[in-house]
Design a protein around this motif. Sequence first.
Motif, PDB file in Angstrom:
ATOM      1  N   ASP A 119      -5.565   4.005  12.546  1.00  0.00           N
ATOM      2  CA  ASP A 119      -5.230   4.082  11.119  1.00  0.00           C
ATOM      3  C   ASP A 119      -3.898   3.361  10.896  1.00  0.00           C
ATOM      4  O   ASP A 119      -2.850   3.980  10.708  1.00  0.00           O
ATOM      5  CB  ASP A 119      -5.134   5.536  10.665  1.00  0.00           C
ATOM      6  CG  ASP A 119      -4.925   5.659   9.156  1.00  0.00           C
ATOM      7  OD1 ASP A 119      -5.311   4.710   8.438  1.00  0.00           O
ATOM      8  OD2 ASP A 119      -4.363   6.668   8.706  1.00  0.00           O
ATOM      9  N   THR A 120      -3.943   2.032  10.915  1.00  0.00           N
ATOM     10  CA  THR A 120      -2.748   1.209  10.754  1.00  0.00           C
ATOM     11  C   THR A 120      -3.010   0.145   9.691  1.00  0.00           C
ATOM     12  O   THR A 120      -4.165  -0.175   9.389  1.00  0.00           O
ATOM     13  CB  THR A 120      -2.373   0.515  12.076  1.00  0.00           C
ATOM     14  OG1 THR A 120      -3.466  -0.329  12.491  1.00  0.00           O
ATOM     15  CG2 THR A 120      -2.091   1.534  13.168  1.00  0.00           C
ATOM     16  N   PRO A 121      -1.949  -0.423   9.122  1.00  0.00           N
ATOM     17  CA  PRO A 121      -2.109  -1.432   8.071  1.00  0.00           C
ATOM     18  C   PRO A 121      -2.876  -2.677   8.511  1.00  0.00           C
ATOM     19  O   PRO A 121      -3.434  -3.388   7.666  1.00  0.00           O
ATOM     20  CB  PRO A 121      -0.666  -1.780   7.701  1.00  0.00           C
ATOM     21  CG  PRO A 121       0.115  -0.561   8.058  1.00  0.00           C
ATOM     22  CD  PRO A 121      -0.539  -0.030   9.297  1.00  0.00           C
ATOM     23  N   ASP A 122      -2.913  -2.948   9.817  1.00  0.00           N
ATOM     24  CA  ASP A 122      -3.615  -4.151  10.278  1.00  0.00           C
ATOM     25  C   ASP A 122      -5.018  -3.858  10.812  1.00  0.00           C
ATOM     26  O   ASP A 122      -5.689  -4.737  11.344  1.00  0.00           O
ATOM     27  CB  ASP A 122      -2.790  -4.877  11.350  1.00  0.00           C
ATOM     28  CG  ASP A 122      -2.493  -4.005  12.567  1.00  0.00           C
ATOM     29  OD1 ASP A 122      -2.745  -2.787  12.488  1.00  0.00           O
ATOM     30  OD2 ASP A 122      -2.016  -4.548  13.577  1.00  0.00           O
ATOM     31  N   SER A 155      -8.197   9.293   5.725  1.00  0.00           N
ATOM     32  CA  SER A 155      -7.970   7.868   5.504  1.00  0.00           C
ATOM     33  C   SER A 155      -9.174   7.014   5.901  1.00  0.00           C
ATOM     34  O   SER A 155      -9.954   6.584   5.047  1.00  0.00           O
ATOM     35  CB  SER A 155      -6.714   7.410   6.268  1.00  0.00           C
ATOM     36  OG  SER A 155      -6.427   6.046   6.014  1.00  0.00           O
ATOM     37  N   ARG A 156      -9.371   6.772   7.179  1.00  0.00           N
ATOM     38  CA  ARG A 156     -10.458   5.880   7.613  1.00  0.00           C
ATOM     39  C   ARG A 156     -11.843   6.400   7.225  1.00  0.00           C
ATOM     40  O   ARG A 156     -12.674   5.642   6.704  1.00  0.00           O
ATOM     41  CB  ARG A 156     -10.385   5.689   9.140  1.00  0.00           C
ATOM     42  CG  ARG A 156      -9.218   4.845   9.619  1.00  0.00           C
ATOM     43  CD  ARG A 156      -8.926   5.061  11.090  1.00  0.00           C
ATOM     44  NE  ARG A 156      -8.377   6.401  11.320  1.00  0.00           N
ATOM     45  CZ  ARG A 156      -8.044   6.875  12.517  1.00  0.00           C
ATOM     46  NH1 ARG A 156      -8.216   6.125  13.591  1.00  0.00           N
ATOM     47  NH2 ARG A 156      -7.544   8.095  12.647  1.00  0.00           N
ATOM     48  N   SER A 157     -12.100   7.678   7.480  1.00  0.00           N
ATOM     49  CA  SER A 157     -13.409   8.243   7.143  1.00  0.00           C
ATOM     50  C   SER A 157     -13.624   8.283   5.635  1.00  0.00           C
ATOM     51  O   SER A 157     -14.747   8.108   5.151  1.00  0.00           O
ATOM     52  CB  SER A 157     -13.562   9.642   7.735  1.00  0.00           C
ATOM     53  OG  SER A 157     -12.496  10.478   7.345  1.00  0.00           O
ATOM     54  N   VAL A 158     -12.553   8.509   4.889  1.00  0.00           N
ATOM     55  CA  VAL A 158     -12.651   8.494   3.428  1.00  0.00           C
ATOM     56  C   VAL A 158     -13.043   7.102   2.946  1.00  0.00           C
ATOM     57  O   VAL A 158     -13.926   6.953   2.088  1.00  0.00           O
ATOM     58  CB  VAL A 158     -11.324   8.937   2.785  1.00  0.00           C
ATOM     59  CG1 VAL A 158     -11.309   8.602   1.292  1.00  0.00           C
ATOM     60  CG2 VAL A 158     -11.103  10.431   2.986  1.00  0.00           C
ATOM     61  N   ALA A 159     -12.395   6.084   3.492  1.00  0.00           N
ATOM     62  CA  ALA A 159     -12.739   4.704   3.110  1.00  0.00           C
ATOM     63  C   ALA A 159     -14.204   4.418   3.421  1.00  0.00           C
ATOM     64  O   ALA A 159     -14.895   3.743   2.641  1.00  0.00           O
ATOM     65  CB  ALA A 159     -11.833   3.721   3.840  1.00  0.00           C
ATOM     66  N   PRO A 189      -6.500   7.176   1.845  1.00  0.00           N
ATOM     67  CA  PRO A 189      -6.696   5.940   2.608  1.00  0.00           C
ATOM     68  C   PRO A 189      -5.447   5.066   2.514  1.00  0.00           C
ATOM     69  O   PRO A 189      -4.830   4.982   1.446  1.00  0.00           O
ATOM     70  CB  PRO A 189      -7.878   5.277   1.902  1.00  0.00           C
ATOM     71  CG  PRO A 189      -8.583   6.390   1.204  1.00  0.00           C
ATOM     72  CD  PRO A 189      -7.511   7.338   0.781  1.00  0.00           C
ATOM     73  N   ASN A 190      -5.063   4.424   3.618  1.00  0.00           N
ATOM     74  CA  ASN A 190      -3.877   3.566   3.544  1.00  0.00           C
ATOM     75  C   ASN A 190      -4.142   2.361   2.653  1.00  0.00           C
ATOM     76  O   ASN A 190      -5.287   2.030   2.347  1.00  0.00           O
ATOM     77  CB  ASN A 190      -3.406   3.160   4.955  1.00  0.00           C
ATOM     78  CG  ASN A 190      -4.378   2.221   5.654  1.00  0.00           C
ATOM     79  OD1 ASN A 190      -4.778   1.201   5.128  1.00  0.00           O
ATOM     80  ND2 ASN A 190      -4.747   2.576   6.885  1.00  0.00           N
ATOM     81  N   ARG A 191      -3.087   1.706   2.229  1.00  0.00           N
ATOM     82  CA  ARG A 191      -3.196   0.630   1.236  1.00  0.00           C
ATOM     83  C   ARG A 191      -4.078  -0.519   1.718  1.00  0.00           C
ATOM     84  O   ARG A 191      -4.784  -1.151   0.934  1.00  0.00           O
ATOM     85  CB  ARG A 191      -1.813   0.107   0.886  1.00  0.00           C
ATOM     86  CG  ARG A 191      -0.977   1.050   0.057  1.00  0.00           C
ATOM     87  CD  ARG A 191      -1.624   1.367  -1.281  1.00  0.00           C
ATOM     88  NE  ARG A 191      -1.836   0.190  -2.107  1.00  0.00           N
ATOM     89  CZ  ARG A 191      -2.531   0.185  -3.244  1.00  0.00           C
ATOM     90  NH1 ARG A 191      -3.095   1.298  -3.674  1.00  0.00           N
ATOM     91  NH2 ARG A 191      -2.669  -0.930  -3.957  1.00  0.00           N
ATOM     92  N   ALA A 192      -4.049  -0.792   3.017  1.00  0.00           N
ATOM     93  CA  ALA A 192      -4.880  -1.866   3.549  1.00  0.00           C
ATOM     94  C   ALA A 192      -6.360  -1.538   3.365  1.00  0.00           C
ATOM     95  O   ALA A 192      -7.166  -2.417   3.017  1.00  0.00           O
ATOM     96  CB  ALA A 192      -4.565  -2.091   5.027  1.00  0.00           C
ATOM     97  N   LEU A 193      -6.723  -0.277   3.575  1.00  0.00           N
ATOM     98  CA  LEU A 193      -8.116   0.127   3.396  1.00  0.00           C
ATOM     99  C   LEU A 193      -8.533   0.067   1.934  1.00  0.00           C
ATOM    100  O   LEU A 193      -9.671  -0.297   1.618  1.00  0.00           O
ATOM    101  CB  LEU A 193      -8.318   1.544   3.949  1.00  0.00           C
ATOM    102  CG  LEU A 193      -8.204   1.695   5.466  1.00  0.00           C
ATOM    103  CD1 LEU A 193      -8.337   3.163   5.867  1.00  0.00           C
ATOM    104  CD2 LEU A 193      -9.269   0.861   6.181  1.00  0.00           C
ATOM    105  N   VAL A 194      -7.623   0.412   1.042  1.00  0.00           N
ATOM    106  CA  VAL A 194      -7.924   0.322  -0.389  1.00  0.00           C
ATOM    107  C   VAL A 194      -8.204  -1.137  -0.766  1.00  0.00           C
ATOM    108  O   VAL A 194      -9.150  -1.432  -1.506  1.00  0.00           O
ATOM    109  CB  VAL A 194      -6.762   0.884  -1.234  1.00  0.00           C
ATOM    110  CG1 VAL A 194      -7.052   0.699  -2.719  1.00  0.00           C
ATOM    111  CG2 VAL A 194      -6.545   2.359  -0.937  1.00  0.00           C
TER     112      VAL A 194
END
Length: 217
Positions: A119-122, A155-159, A189-194
Motif C-alpha cells: 500500500d504505497t504511492p507507487d 485502501s487496496r481492497s477498497v479500491a 484508499p491512498n491518492r495513487a489508487l484514487v
Amino acid sequence: MADLLFCEPTELYNILNQVSKLSRLAEPNYLCLLDVRSKRQYEESHVITALRVKKELDAFQPYPVEILPGRVYLGKVSQACNAKMHKDLKIKAHVNISMETTPYFVGNADKLLHIKLEDTPDSFLFTYFRHICHFIELHLRLHSVILVFSTRGISRSVAAVVALLMHYNEETLKRSWAHVKKCKTNMRPNRALVAQLLEWEKVLHGQYLTDISEPIY
C-alpha cells in the motif's frame, strides 16, 4: 422527535459491524431497531451474526462488511484467517491484495486470487482491475461468496471493490465510491489508487466523469 428510517438487512449488518459499543438511550445517536421480519427470518439472517460476535471471544473483531448482498464482502487479513467468519458467511473464494498469506485456498488458483502489492504511492493496482473483476464475476455466476481483503481493509481492497462495482454495475467512480463509503465508513484508499480508479473510469466510459479533487476522495 427522531426520524423514522427504513433500511435493508445489508445496511443494518454494516452499521452494526462498524460500532465499537452499543448505543444508550441518553446518547444522540441512539438506535432503536424495529424488525418487521418473522422470527424465523430473523434467526436465519446474517444480521444476527454482527450482534453475536460481540458476545464471543473475538468481541473486538467485527465481521467483514457486505458490498453485494450475500455475495461479496470486504475485509482485512485477520478476518480472512478467521475460521468462524468463513463458516458463518459461507466464504468460498478470496481476493487477497496484500503481501500476507492466509491458510485458505492456498495453491487453488480457482478460489484464490493473490495480488502481492504494497500500500504505497507507487503501487500500481490498475493493471489488475480487469482480472479482479473477471475473477469475482466468475464466482458470482457460480453463486459463490467472495471475500476481498487487504492488510487493514481500508485502501487496496477498497479500491478493488470500487473498481468491481464500476465494471459490474456500469457505474461512475462517484456512484461506486458512494456505495462502498456507505458500507464501510472508514475507507481510505491512498491518492495513487484514487487516480487509478479515475483512469479505470475512462477505460469503462470513454471519459473522466468524476472530479477526484473533491474532499470526499
